[in-house]
Design an enzyme around this catalytic site. Structure first.
Site, short mmCIF file in Angstrom:
data_model
loop_
_atom_site.label_atom_id
_atom_site.label_comp_id
_atom_site.label_asym_id
_atom_site.label_seq_id
_atom_site.Cartn_x
_atom_site.Cartn_y
_atom_site.Cartn_z
CG ASP A 123 -3.78 0.65 96.21
OD1 ASP A 123 -3.36 0.14 97.27
OD2 ASP A 123 -3.05 1.29 95.43
CG ASP A 162 -0.53 11.70 87.16
OD1 ASP A 162 -1.42 11.51 88.02
OD2 ASP A 162 -0.12 10.81 86.40
CG HIS A 199 0.53 0.59 96.30
ND1 HIS A 199 -0.46 1.45 95.86
CD2 HIS A 199 1.68 1.31 96.25
CE1 HIS A 199 0.08 2.62 95.57
NE2 HIS A 199 1.37 2.56 95.79
CD GLN A 239 8.20 5.53 91.27
OE1 GLN A 239 9.17 6.17 90.93
NE2 GLN A 239 8.15 4.22 91.20
N GLY A 240 5.81 8.35 95.41
CA GLY A 240 5.92 9.04 96.70
C GLY A 240 4.63 9.73 97.10
CG ASP A 241 2.59 12.51 94.93
OD1 ASP A 241 2.90 13.24 95.89
OD2 ASP A 241 2.87 12.78 93.74
CB SER A 242 1.58 5.72 96.71
OG SER A 242 1.71 5.32 95.39
#
Ligand code: NAG
Length: 276
Positions: free
Chosen positions: A114, A204, A69, A207-210
């Site tokens: 993914d 956890d 993604h 966003q931005g760790d993906s």
């Protein structure tokens, strides 16, 4: 992760707006701590048109693994990979991306498989703070509750706040049964997904760790993929599961290298032309 805000907001907006779970405000990655790149030397920052967009991991001197993604429907030219720095803004070295491939089963709707690979036009020079990570083998399972190490420069809390330094959080893996139960109303947890989190929340990826690494015992076990919000109680983070995708990773690595048979010649030319 996390696609999820945008993704779930679009598809499951009703569910999200009805959700009243609280997030912890005073936390990192979410809930992690500063680390130096030497503690996760395989971690890279994927730079998309001048800004950090996703994480990734070095798995060979010419191959980066990230999330599908992060790169789906984009072209290699959009990216630079920063290695060897605890910051997304400075330091380390930048490598251009020459090719990329994402798993053909990936869809935003299901978030299955993914995973994506980037091929670099110039091989990475390994040194202290820059090293590849070994991956779990196909079918090599880790136990539920095993503690995984997740790193990245993503939001320090749901909805905002980027760290200047690389963050690390330790989270126990969650059985797919418990994870499926948590997400049953929204998403199915497939065989290419691995979940991790603490029931009370607060720890956890965000966003931005993906695309970044989830390591277990020094080996890559997962790729940061999605979740509902970040670090919410009872909603584990979801990762692409390396042990279910390893065959695809190996085949696709071979495919990428075959597409660039002139590689060795190019490396020599590039070395002369650019000081990358
Ligand atoms: C895509 O998913 C189908 C159904 O689960 C599976 O049979 C197939 O092997 C997958 N394709 C790849 C390339 O892994």
């Amino acid at each position: 992760m996390y696609l999820y805000l945008s993704l779930i907001f679009t598809i499951f907006g009703v569910v999200v707006s009805l959700s009243t779970t609280k997030t912890k405000e005073d936390v990192r990655i979410v809930g992690g701590e500063d680390i130096d790149i030497t503690e996760a030397p395989y971690q890279v920052s994927l730079f998309k048109r001048g800004r950090h967009s996703c994480g990734g991991s070095i798995i060979a001197n010419d191959i980066i693994i990230t999330a599908a993604h992060c790169v789906v429907d984009t072209i290699p030219r959009d990216y630079l990979v920063r290695v060897g720095s605890s910051s997304t803004q400075r330091g380390g070295e930048l490598y251009p991306v020459g090719d990329l491939i994402w798993h053909s089963n990936f869809t935003y709707l299901k978030m299955d498989s993914d995973v994506a690979l980037l091929w670099l036009t110039k091989p990475i020079q390994f040194r202290e703070g820059v090293a590849p990570i070994e991956m779990l083998k196909q079918g090599q399972e880790i136990q539920d509750g095993d503690i995984a190490k997740v790193t990245g420069w993503g939001n320090l809390r749901e909805g905002g706040g980027y760290p200047s330094t690389l963050q690390m959080v330790l989270v126990p893996t969650v059985s797919s049964r418990d994870c499926s139960a948590a997400y049953s109303a929204m998403y199915s947890i497939t065989s290419t997904m691995l979940c991790a989190g603490v029931p009370e929340g607060g720890k956890d990826a965000c966003q931005g760790d993906s695309g970044g690494p989830m390591a277990y015992d020094g080996k890559l076990a997962g790729v940061v993929s999605w979740g509902l919000g970040c670090a919410r109680p009872n909603y584990p983070g979801v990762y692409a599961k390396i042990s279910a995708l390893r065959n695809w990773i190996d085949e696709s690595t071979t495919l990428l290298r075959r597409r660039h048979p002139q590689t060795l010649f190019q490396f020599k030319i590039l070395d002369k032309l650019f000081k990358l």
